[in-house]
Design a protein around this motif. Sequence first.
Motif, PDB file in Angstrom:
ATOM      1  N   MET A 206      53.079  71.742 137.955  1.00 57.91           N
ATOM      2  CA  MET A 206      52.811  72.601 136.793  1.00 57.91           C
ATOM      3  C   MET A 206      51.589  73.484 137.033  1.00 57.91           C
ATOM      4  SD  MET A 206      53.772  70.528 133.365  1.00 57.91           S
ATOM      5  CE  MET A 206      55.123  69.374 133.341  1.00 57.91           C
ATOM      6  N   ALA A 207      50.589  72.946 137.723  1.00 59.02           N
ATOM      7  CA  ALA A 207      49.406  73.765 138.044  1.00 59.02           C
ATOM      8  C   ALA A 207      49.827  74.960 138.899  1.00 59.02           C
ATOM      9  CB  ALA A 207      48.361  72.921 138.773  1.00 59.02           C
ATOM     10  N   LEU A 223      48.171  82.308 128.931  1.00 55.37           N
ATOM     11  CA  LEU A 223      47.381  81.250 128.288  1.00 55.37           C
ATOM     12  C   LEU A 223      48.273  80.336 127.452  1.00 55.37           C
ATOM     13  CD1 LEU A 223      44.267  83.368 127.274  1.00 55.37           C
ATOM     14  CD2 LEU A 223      44.355  81.570 129.026  1.00 55.37           C
ATOM     15  N   ARG A 224      49.232  80.956 126.755  1.00 56.30           N
ATOM     16  CA  ARG A 224      50.151  80.143 125.952  1.00 56.30           C
ATOM     17  C   ARG A 224      50.980  79.228 126.864  1.00 56.30           C
ATOM     18  NH1 ARG A 224      51.969  81.682 121.010  1.00 56.30           N
ATOM     19  NH2 ARG A 224      51.554  83.836 121.509  1.00 56.30           N
ATOM     20  N   PHE A 225      51.481  79.815 127.977  1.00 58.61           N
ATOM     21  CA  PHE A 225      52.279  79.048 128.926  1.00 58.61           C
ATOM     22  C   PHE A 225      51.453  77.866 129.459  1.00 58.61           C
ATOM     23  CE2 PHE A 225      53.750  78.170 133.265  1.00 58.61           C
ATOM     24  CZ  PHE A 225      55.098  78.001 133.059  1.00 58.61           C
ATOM     25  N   GLU A 226      50.212  78.166 129.844  1.00 60.74           N
ATOM     26  CA  GLU A 226      49.343  77.109 130.375  1.00 60.74           C
ATOM     27  C   GLU A 226      49.171  75.983 129.353  1.00 60.74           C
ATOM     28  OE1 GLU A 226      45.141  77.644 132.345  1.00 60.74           O
ATOM     29  OE2 GLU A 226      44.882  77.121 130.232  1.00 60.74           O
ATOM     30  N   ARG A 227      48.905  76.357 128.105  1.00 62.27           N
ATOM     31  CA  ARG A 227      48.689  75.329 127.078  1.00 62.27           C
ATOM     32  C   ARG A 227      49.922  74.481 126.865  1.00 62.27           C
ATOM     33  NH1 ARG A 227      46.252  79.169 124.208  1.00 62.27           N
ATOM     34  NH2 ARG A 227      47.962  79.338 122.722  1.00 62.27           N
ATOM     35  N   ARG A 228      51.099  75.134 126.848  1.00 62.23           N
ATOM     36  CA  ARG A 228      52.344  74.363 126.641  1.00 62.23           C
ATOM     37  C   ARG A 228      52.557  73.382 127.791  1.00 62.23           C
ATOM     38  NH1 ARG A 228      51.284  75.332 122.209  1.00 62.23           N
ATOM     39  NH2 ARG A 228      52.099  77.084 121.023  1.00 62.23           N
ATOM     40  N   MET A 229      52.275  73.831 129.005  1.00 61.06           N
ATOM     41  CA  MET A 229      52.396  72.928 130.169  1.00 61.06           C
ATOM     42  C   MET A 229      51.406  71.778 130.034  1.00 61.06           C
ATOM     43  SD  MET A 229      54.109  74.110 133.152  1.00 61.06           S
ATOM     44  CE  MET A 229      55.707  74.611 132.653  1.00 61.06           C
ATOM     45  N   HIS A 231      50.113  70.567 127.292  1.00 58.33           N
ATOM     46  CA  HIS A 231      50.592  69.646 126.254  1.00 58.33           C
ATOM     47  C   HIS A 231      51.669  68.723 126.809  1.00 58.33           C
ATOM     48  CE1 HIS A 231      49.434  73.010 123.176  1.00 58.33           C
ATOM     49  NE2 HIS A 231      48.393  72.327 123.594  1.00 58.33           N
ATOM     50  N   SER A 232      52.572  69.286 127.583  1.00 55.15           N
ATOM     51  CA  SER A 232      53.720  68.499 128.054  1.00 55.15           C
ATOM     52  C   SER A 232      53.277  67.353 128.966  1.00 55.15           C
ATOM     53  CB  SER A 232      54.733  69.385 128.767  1.00 55.15           C
ATOM     54  OG  SER A 232      54.240  69.770 130.033  1.00 55.15           O
ATOM     55  N   LEU A 233      52.138  67.525 129.623  1.00 56.87           N
ATOM     56  CA  LEU A 233      51.693  66.469 130.537  1.00 56.87           C
ATOM     57  C   LEU A 233      51.264  65.208 129.791  1.00 56.87           C
ATOM     58  CD1 LEU A 233      50.001  68.681 133.228  1.00 56.87           C
ATOM     59  CD2 LEU A 233      51.920  67.142 133.592  1.00 56.87           C
ATOM     60  N   PHE A 234      51.053  65.325 128.472  1.00 58.03           N
ATOM     61  CA  PHE A 234      50.728  64.134 127.687  1.00 58.03           C
ATOM     62  C   PHE A 234      51.957  63.248 127.471  1.00 58.03           C
ATOM     63  CE2 PHE A 234      47.035  66.619 127.234  1.00 58.03           C
ATOM     64  CZ  PHE A 234      45.992  65.736 127.025  1.00 58.03           C
TER      65      PHE A 234
END
Length: 257
Positions: A206-207, A223-229, A231-234
């Motif tokens: 994902m990084a 930035l939105r894409f990064e945040r969603r990724m 979040h998904s890692l949780f």
Amino acid sequence: MSYETIIVETDGRVGLITLNRPKALNALNSQVMEETIAAAKAFDEDDEIGAIVLTGSEKAFAAGADIKEMQALNYVEAYGRDFFGQWERFAATRKPMIAAVSGYALGGGCELAMMCDIIVAADTAKFGQPEITLGVIPGMGGTQRLTRAVGKAKAMDLCLTGRMMDAEEAERSGLVARVVPAAELIATARETAKKIASFSLPSVMMAKEAVNRSYEQPLSEGLRFERRMFHSLFATDDQTEGMAAFTEKREAQFNNR
Ligand code: CAA
């Protein structure tokens, strides 16, 4: 699968691809292309592999696309076959790829290195886009990836003059992540790949995907894409383990889930 123009090995969770066409300074003919793409795809699909190193010889990472192979092409053939288009399958590899560059990385060689995620260069490395000297222009991403890596001024300089830049200039320009003595190149690339492969594969992938996104969309969307990724890692066990290991002052044991 057996290969003739590349050597494929593994070292723990690291996949190693060595371009091996020494008589032509690893010029990238169709066979090298097909084999390199197949090897990268196999590593991408292998759960036991976490990162890939691509390298060449001491004298040449790759001296470009095979000029002798493409010399007789006409326009209809080049366009009809979408000549070089297949290389985008290599660039689409989802696991991190490190190019370990020694000697010449010219034309398609420089472009192939730029398809990887990190370029580690020996102090002997020479980068260039000499296509202009052949009456053509780069066709494997040189005008695009080089410009994004080093900016317009230097990309224009290299693409219009065909001159080579040494490792020090390439690092200063932002093309190369690290320069090391030639004798330490492979060890450095392997160690870097091992380090990456020791982390949680979903977060590593994902990084890579998120950094690559920054080339393709405006900042707000990136930035939105990064945040969603993020979040998904949780949803992963490895986030639980990584953060627990930190608080318990121990090393994390990731299981790539
Ligand atoms: N294609 C085909 N053969 C190549 C080659 C290439 N790109 N680069 C080197 N070779 C071959 C040479 O023809 C030579 O073969 P022979 O022994 O059969 O003559 C052999 O490799 C060794 O090369 P040299 O004798 O030229 O070695 P050198 O040490 O004197 O010079 C060099 C090294 C400066 C890298 C020189 O080989 C060179 O200029 N190569 C071509 C570089 C180039 O123009 N690359 C761009 C190709 S076009 C491209 O990549 C398009 C794209 O956008 C993808």
